[in-house]
Design a protein around this motif. Structure first.
Motif, PDB file in Angstrom:
ATOM      1  N   ASN A   1      -1.571   0.919   7.010  1.00  0.00           N
ATOM      2  CA  ASN A   1      -2.945   1.412   6.818  1.00  0.00           C
ATOM      3  C   ASN A   1      -3.956   0.265   6.784  1.00  0.00           C
ATOM      4  O   ASN A   1      -5.055   0.352   7.343  1.00  0.00           O
ATOM      5  CB  ASN A   1      -3.042   2.226   5.545  1.00  0.00           C
ATOM      6  CG  ASN A   1      -2.305   3.563   5.658  1.00  0.00           C
ATOM      7  OD1 ASN A   1      -2.137   4.093   6.762  1.00  0.00           O
ATOM      8  ND2 ASN A   1      -1.858   4.114   4.530  1.00  0.00           N
TER       9      ASN A   1
ATOM     10  N   ASP B   1       3.750   1.803   4.419  1.00  0.00           N
ATOM     11  CA  ASP B   1       2.590   2.637   4.775  1.00  0.00           C
ATOM     12  C   ASP B   1       1.268   1.943   4.422  1.00  0.00           C
ATOM     13  O   ASP B   1       0.296   1.991   5.197  1.00  0.00           O
ATOM     14  CB  ASP B   1       2.678   3.978   4.054  1.00  0.00           C
ATOM     15  CG  ASP B   1       3.766   4.869   4.649  1.00  0.00           C
ATOM     16  OD1 ASP B   1       4.201   4.567   5.771  1.00  0.00           O
ATOM     17  OD2 ASP B   1       4.148   5.855   3.984  1.00  0.00           O
TER      18      ASP B   1
ATOM     19  N   GLU C   1      -4.441  -0.892  10.237  1.00  0.00           N
ATOM     20  CA  GLU C   1      -5.278   0.060  10.977  1.00  0.00           C
ATOM     21  C   GLU C   1      -6.763  -0.119  10.619  1.00  0.00           C
ATOM     22  O   GLU C   1      -7.642  -0.093  11.495  1.00  0.00           O
ATOM     23  CB  GLU C   1      -4.840   1.490  10.665  1.00  0.00           C
ATOM     24  CG  GLU C   1      -3.559   1.918  11.352  1.00  0.00           C
ATOM     25  CD  GLU C   1      -3.738   2.031  12.858  1.00  0.00           C
ATOM     26  OE1 GLU C   1      -4.864   2.432  13.283  1.00  0.00           O
ATOM     27  OE2 GLU C   1      -2.823   1.690  13.608  1.00  0.00           O
TER      28      GLU C   1
END
Length: 554
Positions: A93, A89, A96
């Motif tokens: 992230n 994750d 992103e």
């Protein structure tokens, strides 16, 4: 003295320097502004290029990170171990966030589409991880071989690699453009620097050349002025010699005329002859006064009237001036008096000759314009310090006076109190002008007060230096003592080159029964005195072979 005006003081040269400074400053400011703008743009472009380099490195890291996420998912399925899913994750992230930063201020639509697609694929990896984790929590295992053998998963990985490659290539081309732009800006910066340097060198060269040219002109001008000054000095000396010679040559025959006229008046004459002789005497005296005034005024205007300081007695000077006018005062049945403030030091340092000339002029005027009454001379202290004293002099008379409206003009040249004065009393109107000029030359000033019909007072002051050694006051000379000394043998030597003066002195001394000899110049006088004793020498100043000064010193 000719004064040289500095070339730096020339108006045109000042304007040239000012305009050159303004133009150079404007050019320098313009070049500096453009250079600053170019430098600022170069810095911004370099910063953009640096960001692009960082973005390229991050793209490589994204490709690696996504592939690393895919590897972890496969490892967790193969080993049924959820620890391989930890940190996915955070990686997604980070990817992103970076993709969002790439998308910000991005103007390339195709690149923006690829970035968006890459973001979607990254989120699919996150969804796959969540599905596996959910299976593990519900079934207790992640044995999902379909995820490993699923062709779509491999296609996604290939697509991610392809997209990052395309974005990288796009960024690479952008970096090439930025690099070229930086090179161009660098060339412009160097060009601006070179232009600034060339401008400074050219400006300095132009201004320096003009300054050197102006100073060369100044040097030539100084040489020319120096030559002109020497010529002017020679001309001034020639003029001074001319005035001195003219003074001597004019006064000498005129003195002879006055002398012989005076002798003629003492001889028995009929009434008509006496009148003629008196007219000659009066005309000669008037002419002598006019000549003296004109010569003095010429010297003052030519700057040749010198103030020569020497030691003198103020009491003795006042007494001698009074004595000079005693006969004239008696002839007009007037009285003359003089007083010197007893607190005034008797021995002073200053130009006694010019002070005598001033007082003689003022007293002569007072006697001329006074029909009855008296003339008084007063000397008082105006200011005093330890070594200097400012003496005030008042010459007062009870004569015809001056109109109040004329007082302001009385010291102007060729000006007298009234037009009728010239007709009735004679004169040129130069005397008071000369008096004022002589006083101003000695750093003094003069004022006049008068009341028509009652008299006039001239009040002037002159500063003097107090002599360190005061001479003892001597009693006034009793002129009566010398009136009849014919029984005492007296030997006199007359030294004069002028035949008329020799003849005049011959008649005067014979009349007084004085033993005398006459020689024609200083050299003959010196030779005579070496051989013969003499009680008195009457020496002329300007003579051939040896003048009076040299003869006296010898």
């Amino acid at each position: 003295m000719i004064k040289v005006t500095s070339v730096m003081g020339n108006k045109k040269f000042r304007y040239f320097i000012i305009l050159s400074f303004i133009a150079g400053s404007i050019l320098l400011i313009a070049v500096q502004i453009n250079s600053a703008r170019n430098t600022k743009a170069l810095i911004q472009n370099n910063n953009t290029l640096l960001n692009e380099l960082r973005s390229s490195n991050h793209l490589r890291e994204i490709d690696r990170d996504i592939l690393g996420v895919e590897s972890r998912i496969r490892a967790s399925i193969a080993t049924n171990d959820t620890t391989h899913l930890e940190g996915i994750d955070d990686k997604i992230n980070q990817i992103e966030n970076f993709l969002d930063s790439l998308s910000k201020d991005n103007k390339d639509a195709e690149e923006e589409r690829l970035i968006h697609r890459l973001s979607v694929l990254a989120m699919e990896k996150k969804d796959t991880k969540n599905k596996l984790l959910h299976r593990y929590l519900t079934l207790g295992n992640m044995d999902d071989n379909t995820s490993i053998a699923n062709p779509r998963a491999r296609n996604i990985s290939n697509e991610i690699t392809s997209i990052t490659g395309k974005i990288y290539e796009s960024r690479k081309q952008h970096m090439v453009q930025l690099s070229r732009k930086s090179e161009e800006m660098g060339r412009k910066a160097r060009l601006y620097d070179m232009s600034l340097l060339v401008l400074l060198v050219l400006s300095g060269a132009i201004v320096g050349f003009h300054i050197l040219r102006q100073f060369r002109r100044q040097s030539v001008l100084i040489e020319e002025l120096d030559i002109a000054e020497k010529k002017a000095s020679v001309a001034a000396q020639t003029k001074e010699n001319f005035l001195a010679n003219m003074s001597h040559e004019i006064r000498t025959p005129l003195s002879g005329i006055l002398g012989f006229t005076n002798l003629l008046q003492k001889r028995p004459l009929d009434e008509t002859s006496a009148q003629f002789v008196s007219s000659i005497q009066q005309s000669g005296e008037n002419l002598m006064t006019i000549i003296n005034d004109i010569l003095d005024l010429s010297k003052i205007e030519a700057g040749m009237m010198r103030i020569t300081s020497g030691v003198f007695s103020i009491n003795g000077l006042v007494d001698s001036v009074k004595t000079l006018f005693l006969e004239r005062v008696k002839e007009k049945k007037l009285t003359i008096s003089g007083s010197v403030d007893p607190s005034i030091p008797d021995t002073l340092i200053g130009d006694a000759t010019r002070l005598t000339q001033i007082m003689v002029n003022l007293i002569g005027n007072a006697i001329k314009f006074t029909r009855q009454g008296s003339i008084s001379i007063e000397v008082y202290i105006r200011e005093r310090s330890e070594s200097t004293i400012v003496l005030g002099f008042k010459v007062s008379d009870t004569g015809i006076g001056i109109e109040r409206e004329k007082l302001d003009e009385i010291f102007e040249r060729f000006n007298q109190g009234e037009d009728s004065i010239t007709r009735n009393y004679g004169g040129t109107g130069l005397g008071l002008s000369i008096v004022k000029q002589l006083i101003l030359l000695q750093h003094g000033n003069i004022e006049v007060t008068s009341e028509q019909g009652k008299g006039t007072t001239f009040d002037f002051y002159i500063p003097y230096t107090i002599a360190e050694e005061q001479l003892e006051n001597t009693a006034s000379v009793d002129t009566g003592y010398f009136k009849d000394r014919s029984n005492i043998p007296l030997k006199v030597l007359v030294v004069d080159d002028n035949v008329i003066n020799q003849s005049l002195m011959n008649h005067l001394l014979l009349q007084w029964n004085i033993d005398f000899d006459i020689v024609s110049n200083g050299a003959e006088a010196v030779d005579y005195l070496r051989k013969n004793p003499c009680d008195l020498v009457l020496m002329d100043i300007q003579m051939p072979q040896m003048d009076g000064y040299t003869g006296t010193e010898t």
